[in-house]
Design an enzyme around this catalytic site. Structure first.
Site, mmCIF file in Angstrom:
data_model
loop_
_atom_site.group_PDB
_atom_site.id
_atom_site.type_symbol
_atom_site.label_atom_id
_atom_site.label_comp_id
_atom_site.label_asym_id
_atom_site.label_seq_id
_atom_site.Cartn_x
_atom_site.Cartn_y
_atom_site.Cartn_z
ATOM 1 N N LYS A 55 0.850 -1.209 0.000
ATOM 2 C CA LYS A 55 0.000 0.000 0.000
ATOM 3 C C LYS A 55 0.877 1.246 0.000
ATOM 4 O O LYS A 55 0.642 2.186 -0.769
ATOM 5 C CB LYS A 55 -0.938 -0.011 1.222
ATOM 6 C CG LYS A 55 -2.060 -1.027 1.076
ATOM 7 C CD LYS A 55 -2.853 -1.270 2.353
ATOM 8 C CE LYS A 55 -3.866 -2.392 2.113
ATOM 9 N NZ LYS A 55 -4.613 -2.816 3.277
ATOM 10 N N GLN A 99 -4.952 -1.619 9.360
ATOM 11 C CA GLN A 99 -4.855 -2.953 8.763
ATOM 12 C C GLN A 99 -5.478 -3.994 9.685
ATOM 13 O O GLN A 99 -5.200 -4.026 10.888
ATOM 14 C CB GLN A 99 -3.367 -3.286 8.488
ATOM 15 C CG GLN A 99 -3.140 -4.575 7.728
ATOM 16 C CD GLN A 99 -3.697 -4.550 6.301
ATOM 17 O OE1 GLN A 99 -3.735 -3.514 5.650
ATOM 18 N NE2 GLN A 99 -4.128 -5.691 5.822
ATOM 19 N N ASP A 122 -11.266 2.647 3.773
ATOM 20 C CA ASP A 122 -11.661 1.240 3.645
ATOM 21 C C ASP A 122 -13.164 1.113 3.412
ATOM 22 O O ASP A 122 -13.639 0.059 2.988
ATOM 23 C CB ASP A 122 -11.328 0.481 4.935
ATOM 24 C CG ASP A 122 -10.048 -0.337 4.838
ATOM 25 O OD1 ASP A 122 -9.749 -0.832 3.734
ATOM 26 O OD2 ASP A 122 -9.378 -0.500 5.866
HETATM 27 N N1 GUN Z 1 -6.997 -6.999 5.860
HETATM 28 C C1 GUN Z 1 -7.311 -7.764 4.791
HETATM 29 N N2 GUN Z 1 -7.972 -7.031 3.861
HETATM 30 C C2 GUN Z 1 -8.070 -5.786 4.359
HETATM 31 C C3 GUN Z 1 -8.643 -4.572 3.864
HETATM 32 O O1 GUN Z 1 -9.211 -4.489 2.770
HETATM 33 N N3 GUN Z 1 -8.527 -3.492 4.682
HETATM 34 C C4 GUN Z 1 -7.928 -3.550 5.903
HETATM 35 N N4 GUN Z 1 -7.870 -2.437 6.637
HETATM 36 N N5 GUN Z 1 -7.386 -4.655 6.378
HETATM 37 C C5 GUN Z 1 -7.467 -5.766 5.614
#
Ligand code: GUN
Length: 299
Positions: A55, A99, A122
């Site tokens: 990311k 996350q 998100d």
């Molecule tokens: N962990 C696995 N997929 C995601 C996601 O799309 N967003 C976040 N914040 N954590 C994750």
């Protein structure tokens, strides 16, 4: 029947990142707006570390600022909430991503609820989930948003009247995916582990989205000939054929079998996965524009 078209998620994500790069440059030049994403990672989960690294790297690729906040696994919920409140207040942070998964002593719902909905890139906050389901402007969860781009790339912008089946009812993928398809006037079925005759339900789908987390569960008998199949599954399975202790990534769909029936299908890896981070960057840009009162570019 000829083999299904393979939907190239990598190429679609690269094209989206190119559009984002141009849009970020324009925002900086025309509005002195520098979109910034804060990524919070708690603990040492290896998969989460890879996601966060990707990311941050992709923010840099499109010229976007990112700030990383790493905290040890013993951080208290109160301390994490204080960190988020600080990020809510910062003018240089337009998007906040915590996350998941979080350690067991932290309630993820409490953490997601603490994020300013305007910065919730998100799209997991109940305000954004509620706005999505009531047809209002909102930040849309990244994986379903990426899936929609791939679906429209195959079928065009008008999905009206198509039968869509989403297998899986998670808050992160299944439910928002169903809402997005409904918004496009599809007739939507959300199927799940208790659905009575799952193959029969799936065979009605012009658009079939698999998000169950069970390796290769969706076989040829689940697919209507010519359907567009979107495989959100990311399952790591043993691969003794590659050598002792080796693994491989497979989807929820039996890809070789589905190729013979579907009209178009996403591979795993290289399908939905690359679209998710590109959609996160898009959300950050949209969030920055809305916070600054700047008209968002069409991307
Ligand atoms: N962990 C696995 N997929 C995601 C996601 O799309 N967003 C976040 N914040 N954590 C994750």
């Amino acid at each position: 029947m000829s083999e299904a078209k393979r939907i190239d998620g990598k190429a679609n994500a690269a094209a989206l990142r190119d559009r984002l790069t141009a849009a970020v440059r324009d925002l900086k030049d025309a509005h002195r707006l520098d979109p910034g994403l804060a990524v919070v990672l708690v603990g040492e989960d290896p998969a989460s570390q890879i996601y966060v690294r990707n990311k941050v790297a992709q923010c840099a690729d499109v010229g976007m600022e990112s700030l990383e906040f790493r905290r040890t696994v013993d951080i208290s919920q109160a301390e994490l909430l204080t960190l988020i409140e600080g990020l809510n207040d910062r003018d240089d942070v337009h998007g906040i991503l915590v996350q998941l998964p979080l350690p067991a002593h932290i309630d993820p719902m409490a953490v997601l609820a603490a994020i300013d909905p305007a910065k919730d890139v998100d799209g997991f906050h109940v305000i954004n989930a509620g706005r999505l389901s009531t047809g209002q402007d909102c930040l849309v969860p990244c994986t379903p948003a990426g899936c929609m781009i791939l679906i429209k790339g195959v079928l065009g912008d008008d999905l009206s009247g198509l039968d869509a089946v989403v297998v899986g009812r998670s808050n992160i993928v299944g439910k928002p995916m169903a809402q997005l398809l409904l918004r496009e006037n599809c007739t939507v079925t959300v199927a799940h582990s208790r659905t009575r005759d799952l193959p029969e339900a799936c065979r009605r789908a012009d658009i079939l989205v698999a998000a169950v987390g069970r390796p290769r569960m969706i076989g040829a008998g689940f697919i209507k000939p010519g359907a567009t199949v979107i495989d959100v599954g990311m399952n790591r399975i043993d691969a003794p054929d590659k050598g002792p202790g080796k693994t491989r990534l497979v989807g929820d769909v039996d890809f070789p079998a589905a190729l013979r029936v579907a009209g178009a299908i996403t591979p795993v890896p290289g399908g939905v996965g690359p679209m998710t981070i590109a959609s996160l960057l898009r959300n950050t840009l949209l969030a920055a524009c809305r916070q600054k009162g700047v008209e968002a570019p069409e991307i």
